[in-house]
Design a protein around this motif. Structure first.
Motif, PDB file in Angstrom:
ATOM      1  N   ILE A  98       0.846  -1.206   0.000  1.00  0.00           N
ATOM      2  CA  ILE A  98       0.000   0.000   0.000  1.00  0.00           C
ATOM      3  C   ILE A  98       0.883   1.258   0.000  1.00  0.00           C
ATOM      4  O   ILE A  98       1.911   1.280   0.674  1.00  0.00           O
ATOM      5  CB  ILE A  98      -0.894  -0.013   1.272  1.00  0.00           C
ATOM      6  CG1 ILE A  98      -1.622  -1.365   1.421  1.00  0.00           C
ATOM      7  CG2 ILE A  98      -1.886   1.141   1.301  1.00  0.00           C
ATOM      8  CD1 ILE A  98      -2.568  -1.723   0.310  1.00  0.00           C
TER       9      ILE A  98
ATOM     10  N   TRP B 181       1.360   5.677   0.515  1.00  0.00           N
ATOM     11  CA  TRP B 181       1.156   6.554   1.669  1.00  0.00           C
ATOM     12  C   TRP B 181       0.082   7.605   1.471  1.00  0.00           C
ATOM     13  O   TRP B 181      -0.278   8.309   2.405  1.00  0.00           O
ATOM     14  CB  TRP B 181       2.467   7.253   2.054  1.00  0.00           C
ATOM     15  CG  TRP B 181       3.257   7.799   0.895  1.00  0.00           C
ATOM     16  CD1 TRP B 181       4.339   7.214   0.316  1.00  0.00           C
ATOM     17  CD2 TRP B 181       3.038   9.019   0.169  1.00  0.00           C
ATOM     18  NE1 TRP B 181       4.801   7.984  -0.723  1.00  0.00           N
ATOM     19  CE2 TRP B 181       4.022   9.100  -0.830  1.00  0.00           C
ATOM     20  CE3 TRP B 181       2.105  10.057   0.280  1.00  0.00           C
ATOM     21  CZ2 TRP B 181       4.108  10.163  -1.728  1.00  0.00           C
ATOM     22  CZ3 TRP B 181       2.179  11.119  -0.616  1.00  0.00           C
ATOM     23  CH2 TRP B 181       3.173  11.157  -1.602  1.00  0.00           C
TER      24      TRP B 181
ATOM     25  N   LYS C  11       1.463  -4.903   3.706  1.00  0.00           N
ATOM     26  CA  LYS C  11       2.706  -4.138   3.911  1.00  0.00           C
ATOM     27  C   LYS C  11       2.366  -2.669   3.701  1.00  0.00           C
ATOM     28  O   LYS C  11       2.254  -2.208   2.570  1.00  0.00           O
ATOM     29  CB  LYS C  11       3.714  -4.628   2.875  1.00  0.00           C
ATOM     30  CG  LYS C  11       5.179  -4.379   3.092  1.00  0.00           C
ATOM     31  CD  LYS C  11       5.577  -3.063   3.633  1.00  0.00           C
ATOM     32  CE  LYS C  11       6.374  -2.236   2.682  1.00  0.00           C
ATOM     33  NZ  LYS C  11       6.329  -0.823   3.039  1.00  0.00           N
TER      34      LYS C  11
ATOM     35  N   GLU D 214       6.119   3.074   4.386  1.00  0.00           N
ATOM     36  CA  GLU D 214       6.990   3.508   5.475  1.00  0.00           C
ATOM     37  C   GLU D 214       6.454   4.781   6.137  1.00  0.00           C
ATOM     38  O   GLU D 214       6.541   4.946   7.351  1.00  0.00           O
ATOM     39  CB  GLU D 214       8.403   3.819   4.957  1.00  0.00           C
ATOM     40  CG  GLU D 214       9.205   2.634   4.486  1.00  0.00           C
ATOM     41  CD  GLU D 214       8.915   2.246   3.042  1.00  0.00           C
ATOM     42  OE1 GLU D 214       7.799   2.499   2.536  1.00  0.00           O
ATOM     43  OE2 GLU D 214       9.820   1.670   2.411  1.00  0.00           O
TER      44      GLU D 214
ATOM     45  N   GLY E  11       1.159   1.988  -6.132  1.00  0.00           N
ATOM     46  CA  GLY E  11       2.378   2.745  -5.875  1.00  0.00           C
ATOM     47  C   GLY E  11       2.999   3.180  -7.184  1.00  0.00           C
ATOM     48  O   GLY E  11       2.304   3.327  -8.200  1.00  0.00           O
ATOM     49  N   SER E  12       4.303   3.353  -7.157  1.00  0.00           N
ATOM     50  CA  SER E  12       4.979   3.926  -8.317  1.00  0.00           C
ATOM     51  C   SER E  12       5.265   2.869  -9.385  1.00  0.00           C
ATOM     52  O   SER E  12       5.353   1.667  -9.096  1.00  0.00           O
ATOM     53  CB  SER E  12       6.301   4.550  -7.863  1.00  0.00           C
ATOM     54  OG  SER E  12       7.147   3.539  -7.371  1.00  0.00           O
TER      55      SER E  12
ATOM     56  N   THR F 185       8.471   0.717  -8.678  1.00  0.00           N
ATOM     57  CA  THR F 185       8.286  -0.439  -7.788  1.00  0.00           C
ATOM     58  C   THR F 185       7.470  -1.513  -8.495  1.00  0.00           C
ATOM     59  O   THR F 185       7.772  -2.714  -8.397  1.00  0.00           O
ATOM     60  CB  THR F 185       7.599  -0.011  -6.475  1.00  0.00           C
ATOM     61  OG1 THR F 185       8.345   1.060  -5.893  1.00  0.00           O
ATOM     62  CG2 THR F 185       7.527  -1.145  -5.484  1.00  0.00           C
TER      63      THR F 185
ATOM     64  N   LEU G 164      -0.852   1.956 -10.718  1.00  0.00           N
ATOM     65  CA  LEU G 164       0.344   2.814 -10.714  1.00  0.00           C
ATOM     66  C   LEU G 164      -0.034   4.290 -10.880  1.00  0.00           C
ATOM     67  O   LEU G 164      -1.145   4.687 -10.602  1.00  0.00           O
ATOM     68  CB  LEU G 164       1.299   2.338 -11.801  1.00  0.00           C
ATOM     69  CG  LEU G 164       1.636   0.840 -11.720  1.00  0.00           C
ATOM     70  CD1 LEU G 164       2.455   0.391 -12.905  1.00  0.00           C
ATOM     71  CD2 LEU G 164       2.321   0.493 -10.411  1.00  0.00           C
TER      72      LEU G 164
ATOM     73  N   CYS H 120      -3.617   9.727  -7.081  1.00  0.00           N
ATOM     74  CA  CYS H 120      -3.207   9.040  -8.317  1.00  0.00           C
ATOM     75  C   CYS H 120      -3.963   9.567  -9.530  1.00  0.00           C
ATOM     76  O   CYS H 120      -3.399   9.679 -10.607  1.00  0.00           O
ATOM     77  CB  CYS H 120      -3.382   7.538  -8.173  1.00  0.00           C
ATOM     78  SG  CYS H 120      -5.073   7.070  -7.783  1.00  0.00           S
TER      79      CYS H 120
ATOM     80  N   GLU I 112       5.023  12.078 -13.822  1.00  0.00           N
ATOM     81  CA  GLU I 112       4.151  12.305 -12.680  1.00  0.00           C
ATOM     82  C   GLU I 112       4.916  13.009 -11.564  1.00  0.00           C
ATOM     83  O   GLU I 112       5.994  12.562 -11.174  1.00  0.00           O
ATOM     84  CB  GLU I 112       3.628  10.963 -12.158  1.00  0.00           C
ATOM     85  CG  GLU I 112       2.674  11.130 -10.997  1.00  0.00           C
ATOM     86  CD  GLU I 112       2.240   9.806 -10.396  1.00  0.00           C
ATOM     87  OE1 GLU I 112       3.110   8.937 -10.173  1.00  0.00           O
ATOM     88  OE2 GLU I 112       1.033   9.653 -10.135  1.00  0.00           O
TER      89      GLU I 112
HETATM   90  P1  NAD Z   1       6.241   3.509  -3.969  1.00  0.00           P
HETATM   91  O1  NAD Z   1       6.233   2.590  -5.133  1.00  0.00           O
HETATM   92  O2  NAD Z   1       7.499   4.165  -3.608  1.00  0.00           O
HETATM   93  O3  NAD Z   1       5.779   2.726  -2.659  1.00  0.00           O
HETATM   94  C1  NAD Z   1       4.571   2.016  -2.614  1.00  0.00           C
HETATM   95  C2  NAD Z   1       4.748   0.844  -1.695  1.00  0.00           C
HETATM   96  O4  NAD Z   1       5.699  -0.038  -2.258  1.00  0.00           O
HETATM   97  C3  NAD Z   1       5.247   1.191  -0.303  1.00  0.00           C
HETATM   98  O5  NAD Z   1       4.569   0.401   0.647  1.00  0.00           O
HETATM   99  C4  NAD Z   1       6.710   0.809  -0.368  1.00  0.00           C
HETATM  100  O6  NAD Z   1       7.247   0.463   0.885  1.00  0.00           O
HETATM  101  C5  NAD Z   1       6.659  -0.397  -1.274  1.00  0.00           C
HETATM  102  N1  NAD Z   1       7.951  -0.691  -1.925  1.00  0.00           N
HETATM  103  C6  NAD Z   1       8.934   0.179  -2.272  1.00  0.00           C
HETATM  104  N2  NAD Z   1       9.967  -0.494  -2.830  1.00  0.00           N
HETATM  105  C7  NAD Z   1       9.626  -1.807  -2.848  1.00  0.00           C
HETATM  106  C8  NAD Z   1      10.274  -2.995  -3.307  1.00  0.00           C
HETATM  107  N3  NAD Z   1      11.490  -2.977  -3.858  1.00  0.00           N
HETATM  108  N4  NAD Z   1       9.620  -4.161  -3.171  1.00  0.00           N
HETATM  109  C9  NAD Z   1       8.378  -4.212  -2.650  1.00  0.00           C
HETATM  110  N5  NAD Z   1       7.720  -3.128  -2.166  1.00  0.00           N
HETATM  111  C10 NAD Z   1       8.331  -1.932  -2.274  1.00  0.00           C
HETATM  112  O7  NAD Z   1       5.065   4.528  -4.238  1.00  0.00           O
HETATM  113  P2  NAD Z   1       4.589   5.719  -3.293  1.00  0.00           P
HETATM  114  O8  NAD Z   1       5.545   6.827  -3.504  1.00  0.00           O
HETATM  115  O9  NAD Z   1       4.350   5.231  -1.914  1.00  0.00           O
HETATM  116  O10 NAD Z   1       3.149   6.042  -3.905  1.00  0.00           O
HETATM  117  C11 NAD Z   1       2.955   7.012  -4.851  1.00  0.00           C
HETATM  118  C12 NAD Z   1       2.633   6.358  -6.172  1.00  0.00           C
HETATM  119  O11 NAD Z   1       1.444   5.573  -6.076  1.00  0.00           O
HETATM  120  C13 NAD Z   1       2.337   7.376  -7.251  1.00  0.00           C
HETATM  121  O12 NAD Z   1       2.969   6.987  -8.428  1.00  0.00           O
HETATM  122  C14 NAD Z   1       0.818   7.295  -7.396  1.00  0.00           C
HETATM  123  O13 NAD Z   1       0.321   7.728  -8.608  1.00  0.00           O
HETATM  124  C15 NAD Z   1       0.564   5.869  -7.152  1.00  0.00           C
HETATM  125  N6  NAD Z   1      -0.835   5.657  -6.783  1.00  0.00           N
HETATM  126  C16 NAD Z   1      -1.653   4.987  -7.659  1.00  0.00           C
HETATM  127  C17 NAD Z   1      -2.997   4.763  -7.349  1.00  0.00           C
HETATM  128  C18 NAD Z   1      -3.927   4.004  -8.282  1.00  0.00           C
HETATM  129  O14 NAD Z   1      -5.007   3.602  -7.850  1.00  0.00           O
HETATM  130  N7  NAD Z   1      -3.553   3.780  -9.524  1.00  0.00           N
HETATM  131  C19 NAD Z   1      -3.496   5.233  -6.135  1.00  0.00           C
HETATM  132  C20 NAD Z   1      -2.631   5.923  -5.275  1.00  0.00           C
HETATM  133  C21 NAD Z   1      -1.295   6.113  -5.613  1.00  0.00           C
END
Ligand code: NAD
Length: 494
Positions: free
Chosen positions: A162, A164, A188, A191, A241-242, A245, A265, A299, A398
């Protein structure tokens, strides 16, 4: 909700947060902890367990054991539904506590957090609870002498990672359908926003979810997230997330047990305003809120404003006027429109994007700077950059911050070309009074969600998912259940 009730919770002590494995709070196996800094003031809020691979393995083992003995999947649907409904009630009863804790952890303005976090989580849990006893298998219309049954089965152990920005809302989008289908889950959290989500897990246990069915491990993505994604014993991985990742997770799945991976993403969503919009003042207001709420950390944020050239100057001036009137600051103040950026590094990155946009020929029409530095918190002015070239960094990458890129267009074909000039395809919007044009744009713009004469706010009844590099699979709606379901065919000779 009144300000006094919020203020009563704003400095409440937050105990150190441990993992939740097999229904128990447990520290990291090596005793390590990590600091949680509040984006409101940059000060330490609490400590959380800094998980290890061994912790993640223990959580996965607990989830597997719970799945294998059918302590959850084996319960009658009505019994599982009752537990989830009780969970939703508890989330509602603790809405203020959850929202304030979450805001202190991630910085979202409280007005929005109350609705989007516990409010949305309770609605999501209730929605999937209600689906449990209405989700049937199928009988295939097959040849005489045979019966073809299609059973819907849980997949086993679901891993959920998930971000943040909206931990409760996005967390519930994954946990509720996964649990509704009878799966066990390992969670998970991010952070920099784990606290309210861990409280949500505690409330699930209070509601009667059996121990081991829902486990949560805090810690660093590259350690515990990676251990989850590389596990041979996780059947489905769901992630928001991104893109960076997301890419890694696909690799980890390939390197391990070929688990199914669903990625939600990022986006660079085009909000397209035609001169014939029914109400340009409303369009300007919604445009501003569509990018600046939660400091742009949404997002589906309409981060690219594509505006018809004939109204460009007036429209941008109106959006700027609204942005400048939005109160930035203390996210726990009900009158705040834009809260804190989640972390110092995210704030630095946002400011860097603005500098790059200007270097690449854009014009700073509003904002562009850090605010309220004396507070120690991470605040940024809502920012508008005009004249952004279609290939400029700000049009393509983004930011995930309160930064709006504006580009003008000449006609419908030009608008579609600009809108689709992106690796992303999460959301978009079109403002027009022309019904035929609205439908043409819905069809022509490559996204998972299109808004017409509004932006943001689709409810639980409709799916959210992206195309292109915005991901695959869907959260929300009954379609989300598919991710947590295996179809099994029974072919019976009569
Ligand atoms: P991030 O990818 O940095 O982190 C997301 C999660 O992945 C965190 O829990 C992090 O601890 C975990 N993570 C990081 N590295 C990892 C690895 N090597 N292995 C496994 N897990 C790992 O993203 P973020 O900065 O927390 O979130 C922002 C991103 O999420 C933006 O790109 C946003 O657009 C996207 N987002 C998308 C939606 C959607 O529904 N499409 C919704 C909200 C956010």
């Amino acid at each position: 909700m009144d300000q006094a009730s919020i203020d009563a919770l704003r400095t409440a002590a937050v105990p150190m947060q441990m993992h939740i494995i097999n229904g128990q709070s447990v520290p990291a196996s090596d005793g390590q902890q990590m600091e949680v800094l509040s984006p409101l003031n940059g000060q330490r809020l609490t400590m959380v367990a800094k998980g290890t691979k061994a912790d993640m393995d223990a959580a996965i083992a607990a989830a597997r054991a719970a799945f294998e003995d059918r302590r959850w999947a084996g319960q009658p649907p009505a019994a599982r539904k009752k537990v989830l409904l009780r969970w939703a009630d508890l989330v509602e009863a603790h809405a203020l506590e959850l929202a304030v804790l979450g805001v202190r952890d991630n910085g979202t303005e409280i007005g929005m957090a109350l609705k989007a976090e516990p409010g949305s989580a309770a609605a999501t849990i209730r929605y999937y609870a209600e689906a449990i006893d209405k989700n049937y298998g199928e009988i295939a219309p097959t040849q005489e002498g045979f019966l073809g049954l299609i059973h819907k089965e849980p997949v086993g152990v679901v891993g959920a990672i998930i971000p943040w920005n909206f931990p409760l809302m996005i967390g519930a989008w994954k946990l509720a359908p996964a649990l509704a289908m009878g799966n066990s889950v390992v969670l998970k959290p991010a952070e920099t926003a784990s606290l309210s989500l861990m409280r949500l897990v505690e409330l699930a246990h209070e509601a009667g979810l059996p121990a081991g069915v829902l486990n949560a491990v805090t810690g660093e993505g590259p350690v515990v997230g990676e251990a989850m994604a590389l596990s041979m014993d996780v059947d489905v991985l769901v992630f928001t997330g991104s893109g960076a990742t997301g890419r890694r997770l696909l690799t980890y799945a390939a390197q391990s047990n070929l688990k199914r991976v669903y990625l939600e993403l990022g986006g660079k969503s085009p909000n397209i305003v035609f001169a014939d919009a029914p109400d340009l003042a409303e369009a300007a207001k919604v445009t501003a809120f569509g990018i600046f709420r939660n400091a742009g950390q949404v997002c589906v944020a309409g981060s690219r404003l594509l505006v018809e050239a004939s109204i460009h100057d007036d429209f941008v001036a109106e959006v700027a006027r609204i942005a400048e009137a939005m109160k930035v600051g203390d996210p726990l103040d009900l009158s705040t429109a834009i809260g804190a950026v989640n972390s110092d590094s995210q704030l630095r990155q946002n400011l860097q994007f603005v500098r790059a946009a200007v270097d690449e020929g854009g014009t700073l029409a509003s904002g562009g700077s850090q605010l309220l530095q004396g507070t120690g918190g991470y605040f940024m002015a809502p920012t508008i950059v005009t004249g952004v070239a279609p290939k400029a960094t700000l049009a393509q990458k983004e930011v995930f911050g309160p930064v709006l890129a504006v580009t003008s267009f000449e006609d419908e074909a030009d608008a579609v070309r600009l809108a689709n000039d992106s690796i992303y395809g999460l959301a978009g919007g079109v403002w027009t009074s022309n019904l035929s044009r609205a439908h043409r744009m819905i069809g022509a713009v490559r996204t998972g969600v299109m808004h017409v004469n509004t932006y943001g706010g689709p409810d639980m009844t409709v799916p959210l998912g992206g195309v292109g590099q915005s991901g695959n699979g869907h959260d929300k709606s009954l379609h989300a259940l598919d991710k947590y379901t295996n179809l099994k065919t029974a072919w019976i000779k009569l």
